[in-house]
Design an enzyme around this catalytic site. Sequence first.
Site, PDB file in Angstrom:
ATOM      1  N   PHE A  12       0.840  -1.207   0.000  1.00 37.33           N
ATOM      2  CA  PHE A  12       0.000   0.000   0.000  1.00 37.33           C
ATOM      3  C   PHE A  12       0.878   1.263   0.000  1.00 37.33           C
ATOM      4  O   PHE A  12       0.869   2.047  -0.955  1.00 37.33           O
ATOM      5  CB  PHE A  12      -0.942  -0.090   1.205  1.00 37.33           C
ATOM      6  CG  PHE A  12      -1.597   1.196   1.613  1.00 37.33           C
ATOM      7  CD1 PHE A  12      -2.235   2.003   0.677  1.00 37.33           C
ATOM      8  CD2 PHE A  12      -1.593   1.592   2.950  1.00 37.33           C
ATOM      9  CE1 PHE A  12      -2.846   3.190   1.071  1.00 37.33           C
ATOM     10  CE2 PHE A  12      -2.208   2.762   3.349  1.00 37.33           C
ATOM     11  CZ  PHE A  12      -2.816   3.578   2.410  1.00 37.33           C
ATOM     12  N   ASP A  32      10.203  -6.291  -3.688  1.00 39.16           N
ATOM     13  CA  ASP A  32       9.138  -6.845  -2.842  1.00 39.16           C
ATOM     14  C   ASP A  32       9.219  -8.361  -2.941  1.00 39.16           C
ATOM     15  O   ASP A  32       9.552  -8.893  -4.002  1.00 39.16           O
ATOM     16  CB  ASP A  32       7.764  -6.346  -3.346  1.00 39.16           C
ATOM     17  CG  ASP A  32       6.718  -6.344  -2.247  1.00 39.16           C
ATOM     18  OD1 ASP A  32       6.423  -7.440  -1.724  1.00 39.16           O
ATOM     19  OD2 ASP A  32       6.197  -5.273  -1.905  1.00 39.16           O
ATOM     20  N   ASP A  57      13.460 -11.090  -1.455  1.00 40.46           N
ATOM     21  CA  ASP A  57      13.193 -11.039  -0.019  1.00 40.46           C
ATOM     22  C   ASP A  57      14.396 -10.374   0.651  1.00 40.46           C
ATOM     23  O   ASP A  57      15.508 -10.928   0.635  1.00 40.46           O
ATOM     24  CB  ASP A  57      13.019 -12.484   0.479  1.00 40.46           C
ATOM     25  CG  ASP A  57      12.746 -12.553   1.969  1.00 40.46           C
ATOM     26  OD1 ASP A  57      12.994 -11.561   2.684  1.00 40.46           O
ATOM     27  OD2 ASP A  57      12.286 -13.619   2.422  1.00 40.46           O
ATOM     28  N   VAL A  58      14.174  -9.206   1.253  1.00 43.61           N
ATOM     29  CA  VAL A  58      15.312  -8.424   1.781  1.00 43.61           C
ATOM     30  C   VAL A  58      15.936  -9.020   3.046  1.00 43.61           C
ATOM     31  O   VAL A  58      16.933  -8.510   3.537  1.00 43.61           O
ATOM     32  CB  VAL A  58      14.946  -6.930   2.015  1.00 43.61           C
ATOM     33  CG1 VAL A  58      14.595  -6.254   0.707  1.00 43.61           C
ATOM     34  CG2 VAL A  58      13.841  -6.768   3.048  1.00 43.61           C
ATOM     35  N   SER A  76       7.326  -4.694   5.143  1.00 37.69           N
ATOM     36  CA  SER A  76       6.930  -5.347   6.404  1.00 37.69           C
ATOM     37  C   SER A  76       5.447  -5.676   6.340  1.00 37.69           C
ATOM     38  O   SER A  76       4.665  -4.874   5.819  1.00 37.69           O
ATOM     39  CB  SER A  76       7.154  -4.429   7.614  1.00 37.69           C
ATOM     40  OG  SER A  76       6.706  -5.085   8.794  1.00 37.69           O
ATOM     41  N   GLY A 103      23.511  -2.071   5.499  1.00 40.18           N
ATOM     42  CA  GLY A 103      24.805  -2.438   4.905  1.00 40.18           C
ATOM     43  C   GLY A 103      24.897  -1.943   3.465  1.00 40.18           C
ATOM     44  O   GLY A 103      25.923  -1.398   3.037  1.00 40.18           O
ATOM     45  N   TYR A 146       5.800  -7.432  15.855  1.00 37.19           N
ATOM     46  CA  TYR A 146       5.842  -6.219  15.021  1.00 37.19           C
ATOM     47  C   TYR A 146       6.462  -5.064  15.807  1.00 37.19           C
ATOM     48  O   TYR A 146       7.399  -4.420  15.354  1.00 37.19           O
ATOM     49  CB  TYR A 146       4.422  -5.866  14.600  1.00 37.19           C
ATOM     50  CG  TYR A 146       4.315  -4.689  13.650  1.00 37.19           C
ATOM     51  CD1 TYR A 146       4.871  -4.747  12.378  1.00 37.19           C
ATOM     52  CD2 TYR A 146       3.632  -3.529  14.015  1.00 37.19           C
ATOM     53  CE1 TYR A 146       4.744  -3.678  11.491  1.00 37.19           C
ATOM     54  CE2 TYR A 146       3.493  -2.459  13.135  1.00 37.19           C
ATOM     55  CZ  TYR A 146       4.051  -2.538  11.879  1.00 37.19           C
ATOM     56  OH  TYR A 146       3.926  -1.478  11.004  1.00 37.19           O
ATOM     57  N   ARG A 187      -7.381  -4.793   8.770  1.00 41.37           N
ATOM     58  CA  ARG A 187      -7.369  -3.420   9.288  1.00 41.37           C
ATOM     59  C   ARG A 187      -8.758  -2.821   9.197  1.00 41.37           C
ATOM     60  O   ARG A 187      -9.565  -3.196   8.349  1.00 41.37           O
ATOM     61  CB  ARG A 187      -6.334  -2.568   8.565  1.00 41.37           C
ATOM     62  CG  ARG A 187      -4.972  -2.770   9.199  1.00 41.37           C
ATOM     63  CD  ARG A 187      -3.914  -1.955   8.561  1.00 41.37           C
ATOM     64  NE  ARG A 187      -3.634  -2.461   7.236  1.00 41.37           N
ATOM     65  CZ  ARG A 187      -2.648  -2.007   6.465  1.00 41.37           C
ATOM     66  NH1 ARG A 187      -1.874  -1.055   6.894  1.00 41.37           N
ATOM     67  NH2 ARG A 187      -2.440  -2.509   5.276  1.00 41.37           N
TER      68      ARG A 187
HETATM   69  N1  UDP Z   1     -11.166  -2.991  14.573  1.00 37.33           N
HETATM   70  C1  UDP Z   1     -12.539  -3.212  14.655  1.00 37.33           C
HETATM   71  N2  UDP Z   1     -13.136  -4.000  13.716  1.00 37.33           N
HETATM   72  C2  UDP Z   1     -12.461  -4.596  12.694  1.00 37.33           C
HETATM   73  C3  UDP Z   1     -11.062  -4.361  12.601  1.00 37.33           C
HETATM   74  C4  UDP Z   1     -10.459  -3.550  13.553  1.00 37.33           C
HETATM   75  O1  UDP Z   1     -13.209  -2.676  15.560  1.00 37.33           O
HETATM   76  O2  UDP Z   1     -13.089  -5.311  11.899  1.00 37.33           O
HETATM   77  C5  UDP Z   1     -10.522  -2.128  15.579  1.00 37.33           C
HETATM   78  C6  UDP Z   1      -9.260  -2.709  16.206  1.00 37.33           C
HETATM   79  O3  UDP Z   1      -9.571  -3.518  17.307  1.00 37.33           O
HETATM   80  C7  UDP Z   1      -8.526  -1.450  16.596  1.00 37.33           C
HETATM   81  C8  UDP Z   1      -8.909  -0.433  15.513  1.00 37.33           C
HETATM   82  O4  UDP Z   1     -10.081  -0.945  14.912  1.00 37.33           O
HETATM   83  O5  UDP Z   1      -8.959  -0.962  17.843  1.00 37.33           O
HETATM   84  C9  UDP Z   1      -7.854  -0.219  14.461  1.00 37.33           C
HETATM   85  O6  UDP Z   1      -7.426  -1.482  14.032  1.00 37.33           O
HETATM   86  P1  UDP Z   1      -6.398  -1.715  12.855  1.00 37.33           P
HETATM   87  O7  UDP Z   1      -6.164  -3.186  12.784  1.00 37.33           O
HETATM   88  O8  UDP Z   1      -6.872  -1.020  11.632  1.00 37.33           O
HETATM   89  O9  UDP Z   1      -5.053  -0.975  13.273  1.00 37.33           O
HETATM   90  P2  UDP Z   1      -4.239  -0.783  14.648  1.00 37.33           P
HETATM   91  O10 UDP Z   1      -4.289   0.680  14.844  1.00 37.33           O
HETATM   92  O11 UDP Z   1      -4.916  -1.521  15.774  1.00 37.33           O
HETATM   93  O12 UDP Z   1      -2.891  -1.312  14.339  1.00 37.33           O
END
Ligand code: UDP
Length: 330
Positions: A12, A32, A57-58, A76, A103, A146, A187
């Site tokens: 992205f 990538d 793959d880096v 990542s 490096g 992470y 996400r």
């Molecule tokens: N979240 C949610 N429903 C979903 C996916 C995520 O309520 O289907 C919530 C998640 O628990 C978090 C927030 O949305 O509190 C953002 O999540 P995301 O995975 O996008 O990124 P984060 O900021 O947590 O890395």
Amino acid sequence: MKRTLITGAAGFLGSHLCDRFIKEGHHVIAMDNLITGDMRNIEHLMPHPNFEFYHHDVTKFVHVPGELHYILHFASPASPIDYLKIPIQTLKVGAMGTHNLLGLARAKGARFIIASTSEVYGDPLVHPQTEEYWGHVNPIGPRGCYDEAKRYQEAITMAYHRYHGLETRIVRIFNTYGPRMRLNDGRVLPAFIGQALRGEDLTIFGDGSQTRSFCYVSDLVEGIYRLLLSDYPYPVNIGNPSEITIKEFAEEIIKLTGTDQKVVYKDLPQDDPKQRQPDISKAQELLDWEPKVLRDEGLRITYDYFKNLPEERLYEDSEHREFEAFSKGV
Ligand code: UDP
């Protein structure tokens, strides 16, 4: 002509950076391993004479012939479900990948910028988060692979800067959104939009009172570009301080998409940060940067992108959505 290596180029953020550096007249060497990246994000660049792609793959030795002026390390996995599914690759690309690229930067005399993250602050006890805050991270929780990879990445980058005098930059990226996000990477924004488009209920994790601050991708890219060209070697937050609860966010998406679906509540994943908002005073002072795109406008562009994808793409990677361990916490 400046020659610039971008890792994670099919992802992205990586793909938007490729667009920007091509536009700035650079020769872009894109790399990538395509574990989470997608060639469809950069296929429009493939015919460009100043663009070349390496499927590599880096975490393995990185060889790039010829001169290099800039290296942007953006490879990542970057969503909580990805880290749960591929935790070892996540650690390796942050640790070994960063080491290999540092490096390479040293060998070529290139300036190096790494994509760090607001996750280095963990579930923060300071709000909004300033760069001086050291964070509140659980190293052995589901996000540990992470968060600690990114913290190590910052540490080794500073070590190369201090010990070898390498020109380095560190951008701490807060939640960013826009076209080319993976629809089913778990996400929240693609999750909600995908659910609305498939006619499913929107899943809120926990009670939805946790907050995030969402930055539109073009603002982020501008901040990264300015930081790279600056002479500041310490971390800089780039994000949009406009903070919103996840519940309010779900309501905005329902309104935007016109869906008649409801919200349903699921368990909050373990170590899910309760609040997150960048303090961007440093970026404002040092880079004369601040976000320009309001959420309203950014969400509309992003929704148009997802809406116009072929329908079968709405169902890609659907096993991610069924990754039960995630919502239960591991
Ligand atoms: N979240 C949610 N429903 C979903 C996916 C995520 O309520 O289907 C919530 C998640 O628990 C978090 C927030 O949305 O509190 C953002 O999540 P995301 O995975 O996008 O990124 P984060 O900021 O947590 O890395």
